[in-house]
Design an enzyme around this catalytic site. Structure first.
Site, PDB file in Angstrom:
ATOM      1  N   GLY A  79       0.458  -1.285  -0.355  1.00  0.00           N
ATOM      2  CA  GLY A  79      -0.175  -0.088  -0.352  1.00  0.00           C
ATOM      3  C   GLY A  79       1.019   1.309   0.334  1.00  0.00           C
TER       4      GLY A  79
ATOM      5  N   THR B 156     -10.077  -1.431  -5.440  1.00  0.00           N
ATOM      6  CA  THR B 156      -9.832  -2.948  -6.664  1.00  0.00           C
ATOM      7  C   THR B 156      -9.472  -2.893  -8.043  1.00  0.00           C
ATOM      8  OG1 THR B 156     -12.704  -2.216  -6.139  1.00  0.00           O
ATOM      9  CG2 THR B 156     -12.031  -4.263  -7.760  1.00  0.00           C
TER      10      THR B 156
ATOM     11  N   ASP C 201      -3.374  -5.818  -9.206  1.00  0.00           N
ATOM     12  CA  ASP C 201      -3.075  -6.742 -10.151  1.00  0.00           C
ATOM     13  C   ASP C 201      -2.876  -5.337 -11.189  1.00  0.00           C
ATOM     14  OD1 ASP C 201      -5.389  -8.594  -9.289  1.00  0.00           O
ATOM     15  OD2 ASP C 201      -7.296  -7.621 -10.344  1.00  0.00           O
TER      16      ASP C 201
HETATM   17  O1  RIB Z   1      -8.777  -8.218  -7.955  1.00  0.00           O
HETATM   18  C1  RIB Z   1      -9.813  -7.583  -8.313  1.00  0.00           C
HETATM   19  C2  RIB Z   1     -10.941  -9.117  -8.639  1.00  0.00           C
HETATM   20  O2  RIB Z   1     -10.734  -9.315  -7.965  1.00  0.00           O
HETATM   21  C3  RIB Z   1     -12.095  -8.290  -9.481  1.00  0.00           C
HETATM   22  O3  RIB Z   1     -11.683  -7.554 -10.665  1.00  0.00           O
HETATM   23  C4  RIB Z   1     -13.308  -9.121  -9.443  1.00  0.00           C
HETATM   24  O4  RIB Z   1     -13.269  -9.695 -10.741  1.00  0.00           O
HETATM   25  C5  RIB Z   1     -12.142 -10.584  -8.710  1.00  0.00           C
HETATM   26  O5  RIB Z   1     -11.766 -10.892  -9.218  1.00  0.00           O
END
Ligand code: RIB
Length: 306
Positions: free
Chosen positions: A224, A251, A255
């Protein structure tokens, strides 16, 4: 070529004043539909930075409109979609609440993601130039099979240990470590993985160093506001700071980091550079609602440094 083997979801996102606890209901004025799934998010993050033609996605979606839309979105983002197979199960769906501070809570209905198979990926996609990117939203045995094939072909494996499964055994963590070059976790995931190995690390730094040593790999921890840390098996530690931002929605930030990190790694840049670009991309993502909407193109990251 970056090959992402993982999940594709449709995310249903509601903004709430407070994320409800067990037995509670909160009202949100509305909801939004976004593209998600950790695998698809990481593929899009990498493709935004690398440009079209460098990233392929393998996984499964349903035969309904959600599956069509998920594939179309990836193609429009420059990700090759020829390895995505239609399953009898419905496309994965994530139910996401985002609170006023940008924090989230996510429930994933896995659907077609649990039908993902390593056998869907032909050997031609697994070469010494392959950087395989994995997460934990498809069957572990299939992800492991992909990792082992990639390592046997002298490719590299980047494995994001998210989400940590309810029951994560020591054997599972050991298998994963043995088949991975770069393990990426957040602070909690690093502690969970080290605990599964039977140690009781006091903090994420100790946990990550233990994981790196146990797997003879590099363990990267996204922390973070503290930025990202990489711990090598020989004890060397590298750090990149995070950008100071006021998040709208976190969110997909992890990723975004993973996709950007894999992309820069594929360009044979330094580990420090991969961490820096990962942190910058993840911070920019947090300025917009939805997992993929704020993921930056390379020009937006360059502009930060200008
Ligand atoms: O990391 C975020 C993702 O986690 C979201 O887009 C959701 O689909 C879950 O898979």
């Amino acid at each position: 070529m970056i090959l992402v083997f993982g999940s594709l979801n449709i995310d249903l996102v509601a903004r709430v004043p407070v994320i409800p606890g067990p037995g509670r209901t909160v009202l949100a004025p509305s909801y939004e539909t976004h593209f998600g799934g950790k695998g698809a998010n990481q593929a899009v993050a990498a493709a935004r930075i690398s440009g079209a033609g460098k990233v392929a996605m393998a996984g499964r979606v349903g035969r309904e409109g959600f599956g069509d839309a998920a594939i179309r979105n990836l193609a429009e983002s420059g990700v090759a979609t020829g390895l995505i197979v239609r399953a009898d199960e419905p496309t994965g769906c994530a139910f996401i609440t985002v609170d006023a501070s940008g924090e989230n809570a996510i429930t994933v209905a896995s659907g077609a993601n649990m039908a993902a198979r390593a056998a869907d990926v032909p050997d031609a996609f697994v070469t010494p130039d392959t950087i395989l990117v994995l997460q934990m939203e498809v069957p572990f045995a299939e992800a492991l099979a992909m990792a082992r094939r990639t390592r046997a072909a002298s490719g590299k494996v980047v494995w994001n240990l998210a989400p940590v499964p309810e029951k994560m055994s020591g054997a599972m963590v050991r298998d994963l470590l043995q088949a991975t070059d770069y393990l990426i976790t957040n602070e909690h995931e690093a502690l969970d993985a080290a605990s599964a190995l039977g140690t009781k690390p006091a903090d994420f730094e100790t946990a990550a160093a233990e994981l790196a040593k146990a797997g003879q790999l590099t363990c990267v921890v996204t922390a973070g506001a503290q930025g990202a840390f990489a711990f090598a098996a020989d004890g060397v530690r590298v750090h990149a700071p995070s950008l100071k931002i006021t998040p709208v929605d976190t969110t997909g930030a992890g990723d975004t980091f993973v996709g950007a990190f894999a992309c820069i790694l594929g360009e044979k840049a330094s580990l420090k550079k991969a961490l820096e670009v990962g942190c910058e991309a993840a911070a920019l993502k947090c300025l917009k609602l939805g997992a993929q909407d704020g993921m930056p193109a390379r020009g937006e990251i360059r502009a930060l440094r200008a």
